[in-house]
Design a protein around this motif. Structure first.
Motif, PDB file in Angstrom:
ATOM      1  N   UNK A 102      -1.506  10.306   5.766  1.00  0.00           N
ATOM      2  CA  UNK A 102      -1.332  11.647   6.335  1.00  0.00           C
ATOM      3  C   UNK A 102      -1.483  11.494   7.843  1.00  0.00           C
ATOM      4  N   UNK A 103      -0.400  11.801   8.559  1.00  0.00           N
ATOM      5  CA  UNK A 103      -0.452  11.576  10.015  1.00  0.00           C
ATOM      6  C   UNK A 103      -0.692  12.868  10.784  1.00  0.00           C
ATOM      7  N   UNK A 104      -0.535  14.003  10.119  1.00  0.00           N
ATOM      8  CA  UNK A 104      -0.844  15.276  10.784  1.00  0.00           C
ATOM      9  C   UNK A 104      -1.017  16.354   9.734  1.00  0.00           C
ATOM     10  N   UNK A 105      -1.816  17.335  10.053  1.00  0.00           N
ATOM     11  CA  UNK A 105      -2.011  18.440   9.117  1.00  0.00           C
ATOM     12  C   UNK A 105      -2.305  19.732   9.871  1.00  0.00           C
ATOM     13  N   UNK A 106      -1.943  20.850   9.275  1.00  0.00           N
ATOM     14  CA  UNK A 106      -2.219  22.144   9.901  1.00  0.00           C
ATOM     15  C   UNK A 106      -1.168  23.154   9.519  1.00  0.00           C
ATOM     16  N   UNK A 107      -1.292  24.345  10.127  1.00  0.00           N
ATOM     17  CA  UNK A 107      -0.252  25.341   9.914  1.00  0.00           C
ATOM     18  C   UNK A 107       0.955  24.938  10.765  1.00  0.00           C
ATOM     19  N   UNK A 108       2.051  25.638  10.511  1.00  0.00           N
ATOM     20  CA  UNK A 108       3.266  25.304  11.279  1.00  0.00           C
ATOM     21  C   UNK A 108       3.008  25.450  12.780  1.00  0.00           C
ATOM     22  N   UNK A 109       2.285  26.526  13.152  1.00  0.00           N
ATOM     23  CA  UNK A 109       2.004  26.769  14.560  1.00  0.00           C
ATOM     24  C   UNK A 109       1.124  25.661  15.140  1.00  0.00           C
ATOM     25  N   UNK A 110       0.126  25.283  14.344  1.00  0.00           N
ATOM     26  CA  UNK A 110      -0.782  24.227  14.811  1.00  0.00           C
ATOM     27  C   UNK A 110      -0.024  22.920  15.049  1.00  0.00           C
ATOM     28  N   UNK A 111       0.882  22.645  14.144  1.00  0.00           N
ATOM     29  CA  UNK A 111       1.613  21.372  14.267  1.00  0.00           C
ATOM     30  C   UNK A 111       2.586  21.404  15.442  1.00  0.00           C
ATOM     31  N   UNK A 112       3.296  22.508  15.577  1.00  0.00           N
ATOM     32  CA  UNK A 112       4.268  22.550  16.674  1.00  0.00           C
ATOM     33  C   UNK A 112       3.573  22.623  18.039  1.00  0.00           C
ATOM     34  N   UNK A 128       0.867  -1.177   0.000  1.00  0.00           N
ATOM     35  CA  UNK A 128       0.000   0.000   0.000  1.00  0.00           C
ATOM     36  C   UNK A 128       0.907   1.232   0.000  1.00  0.00           C
ATOM     37  N   UNK A 129       1.001   1.909  -1.136  1.00  0.00           N
ATOM     38  CA  UNK A 129       1.899   3.065  -1.248  1.00  0.00           C
ATOM     39  C   UNK A 129       1.231   4.320  -0.707  1.00  0.00           C
ATOM     40  N   UNK A 130      -0.053   4.471  -0.980  1.00  0.00           N
ATOM     41  CA  UNK A 130      -0.815   5.622  -0.477  1.00  0.00           C
ATOM     42  C   UNK A 130      -2.112   5.084   0.107  1.00  0.00           C
ATOM     43  N   UNK A 131      -2.415   5.549   1.325  1.00  0.00           N
ATOM     44  CA  UNK A 131      -3.529   4.923   2.036  1.00  0.00           C
ATOM     45  C   UNK A 131      -4.532   5.980   2.517  1.00  0.00           C
ATOM     46  N   UNK A 132      -5.643   6.066   1.810  1.00  0.00           N
ATOM     47  CA  UNK A 132      -6.758   6.933   2.215  1.00  0.00           C
ATOM     48  C   UNK A 132      -6.304   8.375   2.487  1.00  0.00           C
ATOM     49  N   UNK A 133      -5.637   8.958   1.530  1.00  0.00           N
ATOM     50  CA  UNK A 133      -5.132  10.320   1.731  1.00  0.00           C
ATOM     51  C   UNK A 133      -6.209  11.349   1.346  1.00  0.00           C
ATOM     52  N   UNK A 134      -6.483  12.243   2.290  1.00  0.00           N
ATOM     53  CA  UNK A 134      -7.420  13.343   2.018  1.00  0.00           C
ATOM     54  C   UNK A 134      -6.654  14.646   2.192  1.00  0.00           C
ATOM     55  N   UNK A 135      -6.622  15.441   1.153  1.00  0.00           N
ATOM     56  CA  UNK A 135      -6.003  16.760   1.303  1.00  0.00           C
ATOM     57  C   UNK A 135      -6.674  17.741   0.349  1.00  0.00           C
ATOM     58  N   UNK A 136      -6.490  19.011   0.606  1.00  0.00           N
ATOM     59  CA  UNK A 136      -7.070  20.019  -0.278  1.00  0.00           C
ATOM     60  C   UNK A 136      -6.132  21.208  -0.386  1.00  0.00           C
ATOM     61  N   UNK A 137      -6.270  21.941  -1.477  1.00  0.00           N
ATOM     62  CA  UNK A 137      -5.518  23.182  -1.681  1.00  0.00           C
ATOM     63  C   UNK A 137      -6.495  24.257  -2.123  1.00  0.00           C
ATOM     64  N   UNK A 138      -6.457  25.399  -1.459  1.00  0.00           N
ATOM     65  CA  UNK A 138      -7.266  26.534  -1.905  1.00  0.00           C
ATOM     66  C   UNK A 138      -6.451  27.390  -2.867  1.00  0.00           C
ATOM     67  N   UNK A 139      -7.158  28.189  -3.657  1.00  0.00           N
ATOM     68  CA  UNK A 139      -6.482  29.039  -4.649  1.00  0.00           C
ATOM     69  C   UNK A 139      -5.473  29.972  -3.965  1.00  0.00           C
ATOM     70  N   UNK A 140      -4.281  30.011  -4.508  1.00  0.00           N
ATOM     71  CA  UNK A 140      -3.247  30.917  -3.990  1.00  0.00           C
ATOM     72  C   UNK A 140      -2.513  30.398  -2.760  1.00  0.00           C
ATOM     73  N   UNK A 141      -2.883  29.220  -2.298  1.00  0.00           N
ATOM     74  CA  UNK A 141      -2.218  28.662  -1.107  1.00  0.00           C
ATOM     75  C   UNK A 141      -0.867  28.038  -1.466  1.00  0.00           C
TER      76      UNK A 141
END
Lengths: 310, 425
Positions: free
Chosen positions: A211-221, A15-28
């Motif tokens: 995907x084991x974690x997601x967020x802004x840098x501040x959120x993650x740290x 299993x190379x990729x497993x149930x990955x959910x991600x999104x990108x908004x315009x300009x991000x």
């Protein structure tokens, strides 16, 4: 704008990729962080329509890329990890060839080629064969080809691998300008923590295809808000020291690195005295000691139990 | 398409090793083989076709038997006289003999008379190429058919061994042309009567025999000419393997992905490879032939009709090699490996070249090899080049060109089938 839903890719029994959910908004500018083999490139390959997912979907403005790859191809620029240009051609010849296959011609083609060369800073070297370029210049022409048709979104798969710090800095600054000044949406994968920290608004951390974690840098740290790290520089490895420090109640994790040891400890624990005491008992020479607030590297270590570049 | 072509040509031109293999090597090998083996096709060798006549027919007895038949039949006396004169003056095999011994075929065909056993032995020992056997009652039956239009006529029998199919073909062509000419003159005589027979007898000479003229007008095929074609058809195969290898690199370096990301179809990419291979093969053959003409004087450059035919053969052959190139591209892409183009370049090309006559002259190869050579593109093209150079004309090379075109279509269809389709799940 771009969204993946339960994206999964299986190669035979792996299993190379497993149930990955991600999104990108315009300009991000979004970072995809993970060690080698985490599944970043496979995820990119599916997003860019080159590889069919085993299950799940990729949507561009609500339309399925899996069902109709053409919905994304004309607005997407991809910078692959490999130098995907013809090394026997000059930069100019490469850009003209790829420009033409994107349907550009005449003055428009010439103008776009000129713009792309200017962005990557290769105007002076445009008539040299790519095979004679330095590693950094090859990386830059690799990026230029992806910019030719002025895509709305650019996906960069570890674009700074194996180059000198100066070229790396040039590329990072270029990516920042594309995102901030030209409004280009960027999906940037890397296993260099500092690149992602510098460039990205949001970060997805991947490991073992998930995907084991997601967020802004501040959120993650903030995951590690109750912790801090102590870097101990040593003159050589001391296995017994590592063993002894691991046994301390306040120490949550001990990681060896090339210059010494990193301890992740409970915030506020007054541990330095004990560290010096144990070092003396083990006859270890401490060259330096540094207490740090948590970084993304520490977050990754915390989440996976290993370093990003293992 | 032009964009793909320009890119492929530029990449090839800048790869010096590849360029040396594709352009210089065939020229050097042509020189080495052409000069080293030049004697094999010299005037005494290839150009002089040794044939034996096995005469089992008694011409005089046959004529006499025919005259006796005419006299005993119920024809008017005037007709009997005419037919008798015609039989005495118009003896079919004599005309063929005269043609074979004429000045026009001197140095091209050497004829000897042997008994059947001796002739068969000589063929086995490769002392002669073919036997022209004149069967018993040939004259009598031929006159019956030609003058009275009775019976089945008679046939000459041409026998040969397998060791030199091309040369035997030429002997066969000469005799066939002569027999056709006699049949034609006979038909005219039967319609026009005695006057026509007489005029035919006077006018019939080797110069009237178009097929023979076309052979004798040409210089005998030189070894340099032979190996120029041999190397041209062989090294064109390397263009196909080169295209396969380059496609593998494009895939490996993800350049192919970039092309797909532009929204261009896979079939366009494959067609681009086809066109590039065709153009490169035409250029390669053109350069080799011109170089061989200028440096070795192997060909005369001012014979436009001849070069028109050579151009046509080269183009049709290039179409086939283009298809072969796309097949190797498709296989390299399918297997994600350079193994198949490599196996082709380092193994299959040599086998094809051997079967196609690029290594050893076709007339020295067993017929079975020559027959197998007609199933590989280079062998078919080689035959077409040789036959055209020997003046056998479009009617001779036409079937070979059709064969090449069929190969091109079949191989290209295979490559479309094998080429990986849209993304693999």
């Amino acid at each position: 704008m771009l969204e993946t839903t339960d994206l999964r890719k299986v190669f035979k029994s792996t299993v190379a990729v497993d149930e990955v959910n991600l999104y990108l908004n315009k300009g991000e500018s979004v970072g995809l962080l993970g060690p080698n083999g985490a599944g970043k490139s496979t995820t990119i390959s599916m997003i860019s329509s080159l590889s069919m997912p085993t299950s799940g979907d990729v949507k561009w403005n609500g339309e399925s890329v899996v069902k109709n790859p053409n919905v994304i191809r004309n607005v997407l620029g991809v910078v692959p990890q490999e130098i995907a240009v013809y090394e026997e051609l000059t930069a100019l010849e490469n850009l003209k060839f790829f420009g033409k296959i994107y349907g550009l011609k005449g003055e428009t083609l010439d103008q776009k080629v000129e713009d792309a060369l200017k962005i990557v800073g290769l105007e002076e070297k445009q008539k040299e064969l790519v095979k004679n370029y330095s590693g950094g210049m090859k990386r830059r022409i690799n990026i230029a080809v992806a910019l030719l048709h002025e895509p709305e979104i650019i996906i960069m798969d570890e674009p700074t691998v194996g180059i000198d710090p100066q070229s790396r800095n040039y590329i990072l600054e270029m990516v920042r300008q594309l995102n901030e000044e030209k409004g280009m949406t960027v999906l940037y994968t890397s296993h260099y923590m500092e690149e992602v920290e510098r460039l990205c608004d949001r970060i997805y951390i991947m490991d073992h295809g998930k995907v084991i974690a997601t967020g802004t840098q501040e959120e993650l740290t903030s995951i590690l808000s109750s912790e801090e790290s102590i870097l101990i520089e040593l003159d050589r490895p001391y296995p017994n020291l590592v063993k002894a420090l691991s046994g301390l109640e306040e120490v949550l994790q001990v990681v060896e690195h090339d210059k010494g040891i990193k301890l992740i400890v409970t915030k506020g624990s007054r541990l330095l005295g004990k560290v010096f005491q144990i070092a003396e008992q083990e006859d270890a020479q401490i060259a330096g000691i540094n207490v740090q607030v948590p970084t993304l590297e520490d977050v990754f270590l915390h989440l996976t139990g290993r370093k990003l570049r293992d | 398409m032009v964009n793909f072509l320009k890119k492929d040509v530029l990449i090839l031109i800048r790869d010096r090793t590849e360029l040396l293999v594709l352009l210089l090597m065939p020229f050097v090998l042509t020189a080495i083989l052409g000069f080293a083996l030049g004697g094999v096709m010299s005037e005494e060798g290839f150009s002089e076709l040794k044939v034996a006549i096995v005469q089992e027919d008694d011409t005089e007895a046959g004529v006499q038997q025919f005259i006796d038949d005419v006299n005993s039949a119920a024809f008017p006396d005037e007709a009997k006289v005419g037919m008798t004169e015609a039989a005495e003056s118009f003896q079919p095999f004599s005309i063929i003999e005269e043609a074979l011994f004429s000045d026009d075929l001197e140095g091209v065909v050497k004829v000897s008379y042997l008994a059947e056993d001796e002739a068969l032995e000589a063929v086995q020992d490769e002392e002669i190429l073919a036997i022209i056997k004149v069967p018993e009652d040939f004259t009598y039956q031929a006159l019956q058919k030609m003058i009275l239009d009775e019976g089945e006529g008679s046939e000459l029998i041409i026998q040969s061994s397998d060791h030199s199919a091309l040369a035997v073909d030429i002997v066969d062509d000469i005799i066939s042309t002569l027999v056709d000419q006699i049949n034609l003159e006979t038909a005219i005589a039967q319609v026009g009567g005695e006057e026509a027979i007489t005029s035919t007898e006077e006018e019939l000479s080797i110069h009237d025999l178009g097929g023979v003229e076309s052979v004798t007008d040409q210089e005998p095929l030189s070894m340099l000419q032979y190996y120029t074609f041999g190397m041209a058809v062989m090294f064109a195969l390397y263009v196909a393997s080169t295209m396969g290898s380059k496609a593998y690199i494009e895939n490996y370096q993800h350049v192919f992905d970039r092309i797909l990301l532009s929204g261009r179809s896979r079939n366009l990419y494959l067609s681009g490879k086809w066109v590039s291979t065709i153009v490169l093969v035409v250029m390669q053959i053109f350069i080799l032939l011109v170089a061989s003409s200028l440096v070795f004087q192997a060909f005369q450059l001012n014979n436009w009709a001849y070069w028109g035919g050579i151009g046509l053969i080269s183009l049709v052959y290039a179409l086939t090699i283009g298809s072969l190139g796309t097949l190797l591209v498709a296989m390299a892409m399918r297997t994600k490996s350079n193994a198949i183009p490599n196996v082709f370049a380092f193994g299959i090309v040599s086998v094809f070249a051997f079967l196609g006559g690029s290594f050893a002259p076709m007339f020295q190869l067993p017929d079975v090899i020559n027959q197998m050579g007609l199933w590989v593109p280079n062998g078919v093209a080689m035959n077409a080049y040789l036959q055209w150079t020997q003046g056998l004309g479009l009617s001779a090379i036409g079937p070979l060109l059709v064969r090449l075109l069929v190969m091109a279509i079949v191989i290209f269809s295979m490559s479309l089938f094998i080429f990986p389709k849209r993304r693999v799940a």
